[in-house]
Design a protein around this motif. Structure first.
Motif, PDB file in Angstrom:
ATOM      1  N   PHE A 132      -4.137 -85.529  -9.792  1.00 33.76           N
ATOM      2  CA  PHE A 132      -3.429 -84.387 -10.049  1.00 33.76           C
ATOM      3  C   PHE A 132      -3.946 -83.802 -11.785  1.00 33.76           C
ATOM      4  O   PHE A 132      -4.825 -84.614 -12.204  1.00 33.76           O
ATOM      5  N   HIS A 133      -3.711 -82.913 -11.917  1.00 30.93           N
ATOM      6  CA  HIS A 133      -4.199 -82.400 -13.227  1.00 30.93           C
ATOM      7  C   HIS A 133      -3.978 -83.384 -14.520  1.00 30.93           C
ATOM      8  O   HIS A 133      -2.806 -83.702 -14.765  1.00 30.93           O
ATOM      9  N   ARG A 153      -9.597 -84.378  -5.318  1.00 32.74           N
ATOM     10  CA  ARG A 153     -10.700 -83.898  -6.307  1.00 32.74           C
ATOM     11  C   ARG A 153     -10.004 -84.022  -7.611  1.00 32.74           C
ATOM     12  O   ARG A 153      -8.602 -84.153  -7.878  1.00 32.74           O
ATOM     13  N   TRP A 155      -9.714 -81.864  -9.681  1.00 36.48           N
ATOM     14  CA  TRP A 155      -8.791 -80.854 -10.188  1.00 36.48           C
ATOM     15  C   TRP A 155      -9.344 -79.938 -11.648  1.00 36.48           C
ATOM     16  O   TRP A 155      -8.454 -79.747 -12.403  1.00 36.48           O
ATOM     17  N   ASP A 159     -15.188 -78.402  -9.339  1.00 41.00           N
ATOM     18  CA  ASP A 159     -15.148 -79.782  -8.886  1.00 41.00           C
ATOM     19  C   ASP A 159     -16.194 -79.943  -7.872  1.00 41.00           C
ATOM     20  O   ASP A 159     -16.324 -80.995  -7.492  1.00 41.00           O
ATOM     21  N   ASP A 169     -12.117 -85.302  -0.433  1.00 39.51           N
ATOM     22  CA  ASP A 169     -10.791 -84.489  -0.215  1.00 39.51           C
ATOM     23  C   ASP A 169     -10.948 -83.742   1.018  1.00 39.51           C
ATOM     24  O   ASP A 169     -11.902 -83.712   1.693  1.00 39.51           O
ATOM     25  N   SER A 200       1.068 -77.704  -8.068  1.00 39.80           N
ATOM     26  CA  SER A 200       0.639 -79.016  -7.404  1.00 39.80           C
ATOM     27  C   SER A 200      -0.796 -78.403  -6.913  1.00 39.80           C
ATOM     28  O   SER A 200      -0.944 -77.677  -6.036  1.00 39.80           O
ATOM     29  N   GLY A 201      -1.943 -79.417  -7.396  1.00 38.98           N
ATOM     30  CA  GLY A 201      -3.334 -78.919  -6.750  1.00 38.98           C
ATOM     31  C   GLY A 201      -3.156 -78.853  -5.314  1.00 38.98           C
ATOM     32  O   GLY A 201      -3.903 -77.807  -4.830  1.00 38.98           O
ATOM     33  N   THR A 202      -2.768 -79.830  -4.790  1.00 36.24           N
ATOM     34  CA  THR A 202      -3.098 -79.888  -3.180  1.00 36.24           C
ATOM     35  C   THR A 202      -2.132 -78.785  -2.626  1.00 36.24           C
ATOM     36  O   THR A 202      -2.718 -77.859  -1.613  1.00 36.24           O
ATOM     37  N   ASP A 204      -1.219 -75.775  -3.856  1.00 37.18           N
ATOM     38  CA  ASP A 204      -1.969 -74.501  -4.213  1.00 37.18           C
ATOM     39  C   ASP A 204      -3.070 -74.412  -3.480  1.00 37.18           C
ATOM     40  O   ASP A 204      -3.197 -73.239  -2.883  1.00 37.18           O
ATOM     41  N   GLU A 205      -3.906 -75.345  -3.062  1.00 38.55           N
ATOM     42  CA  GLU A 205      -5.059 -75.083  -2.330  1.00 38.55           C
ATOM     43  C   GLU A 205      -4.643 -74.651  -0.842  1.00 38.55           C
ATOM     44  O   GLU A 205      -5.022 -73.874  -0.334  1.00 38.55           O
TER      45      GLU A 205
END
Length: 335
Positions: A132-133, A153, A155, A159, A169, A200-202, A204-205
């Motif tokens: 996470f960030h 990743r 983030w 990356d 990832d 949330s990085g995941t 948001d992707e």
């Protein structure tokens, strides 16, 4: 039960001394190629495997990779990490490596446990997941020059071309894009998205894959969010269906997809196409389409980054060539 072959057995079959067999195993460069090939063939024919404890004493390596085991919390999506750990264990065994599981509930606890394992010589490398960030684990591992790869990743800003560390990832955006394209082609233009709250990085992707696909088609539809909960997703989608015409729903996870499916069924729209992410047994049983992460490919990528074609973990301070990441393309399972 047959006795496992020994160094002496290999030496006898190859017609060499015990020391020559030892040299082939530990310092193959000092052995003539023709002799080395003969010994390697005898090893293969006999199925000889060096004793792990003896190898550890000789090389001062544990031949072990540590990985954090998430606390059991029930739910649906944890099955993906379970599959990943199983796949990593199987593929590590093929490379004469072992997996050491350890438990911790917070990042700080993980750092403390990793420190114990590394300082005690119990592991040669670490695999972490759920990045996470601002993840403190990656900074700690990098500062200690501990070999590690993350499932997830870094983030950061870049990356791919300039990653902060080695990572593998799943391409979440590609997965939701595939689900959205399928929905547009087979259901209609009104494809909504159910995601997690922003940040949330995941998540948001995965949302990006849906948003970009809809934008490319010149379409706009609501994006609704809720925490990872079947019940909350059911309420959110029920409200959406009551106020907005919808042809299909793409979800950030299988848990939210199940909630969306239950809401559609309760609204008399059990045929509404719903797409999840993770392809867990739960959505398979309900006949819900989903994006499969292929954790077996993630495990293979982790070991390739950690070890390459060598028989041991690569020191992170060693100059590397090639990519420092592996991005796994998921597959859409349509039901």
């Amino acid at each position: 039960m047959a006795k496992p072959p020994t160094v002496e057995d290999v030496a006898l079959v190859a017609g060499v001394s015990r020391q020559t067999v030892s040299n082939v195993l530990n310092t193959p460069a000092v052995v003539k190629p023709s002799t080395r090939e003969r010994v390697e063939q005898a090893i293969a024919d006999l199925g000889y495997r060096p004793h792990a404890a003896a190898r550890q004493l000789r090389t001062r390596r544990s031949s072990t990779i540590g990985i954090h085991l998430d606390p059991y919390a029930g739910g649906i999506s944890g099955v993906v990490l379970d599959r990943f750990v199983h796949a990593l264990t199987e593929r590590a065994t093929e490379r004469d490596m072992r997996i050491q599981l350890y438990a911790a509930r917070t990042p700080d606890e993980q750092i403390a446990r990793m420190g114990e394992l590394v300082d005690g010589g119990e592991v040669d490398a670490v695999v972490i997941s759920g990045t996470f960030h601002g993840d403190p684990r990656t900074g700690w591992l990098s500062s200690r020059a501990v070999p590690f790869v993350s499932f997830g990743r870094p983030w950061g800003e870049d990356d791919v071309l300039s990653p902060a560390h080695l990572w593998v990832d799943v391409d979440g955006a590609a997965g939701t894009a595939a689900a959205t394209r399928h929905a547009l082609a087979h259901a209609g233009p009104r494809v909504a998205f159910v995601g997690w709250p922003a940040g949330s990085g995941t998540g948001d992707e995965r949302e990006r894959g849906w948003a970009d696909t809809m934008a490319d088609a010149g379409l706009r539809m609501p994006r609704i969010t809720c925490e990872e909960s079947v019940g909350l997703a059911r309420i959110a989608v029920a409200n959406l269906l009551a106020s907005t015409p919808v042809d299909a729903v793409v979800c950030v996870s299988d848990s939210l997809a199940i909630g969306a499916h239950l809401a559609a069924t309760a609204a008399g729209r059990g045929e509404l196409p719903v797409f999840g992410f993770d392809n867990t047994p739960a959505v398979e049983a309900l006949g819900i389409s989903s994006v499969e992460q292929l954790p077996e490919k993630v495990a293979a990528g982790v070991l390739e980054l950690l070890m390459g074609s060598t028989g041991s973990v690569i020191d992170p301070r060693t100059p590397r060539s090639g990519a420092a990441h592996v991005l796994v393309e998921p597959r859409l399972v349509v039901r």
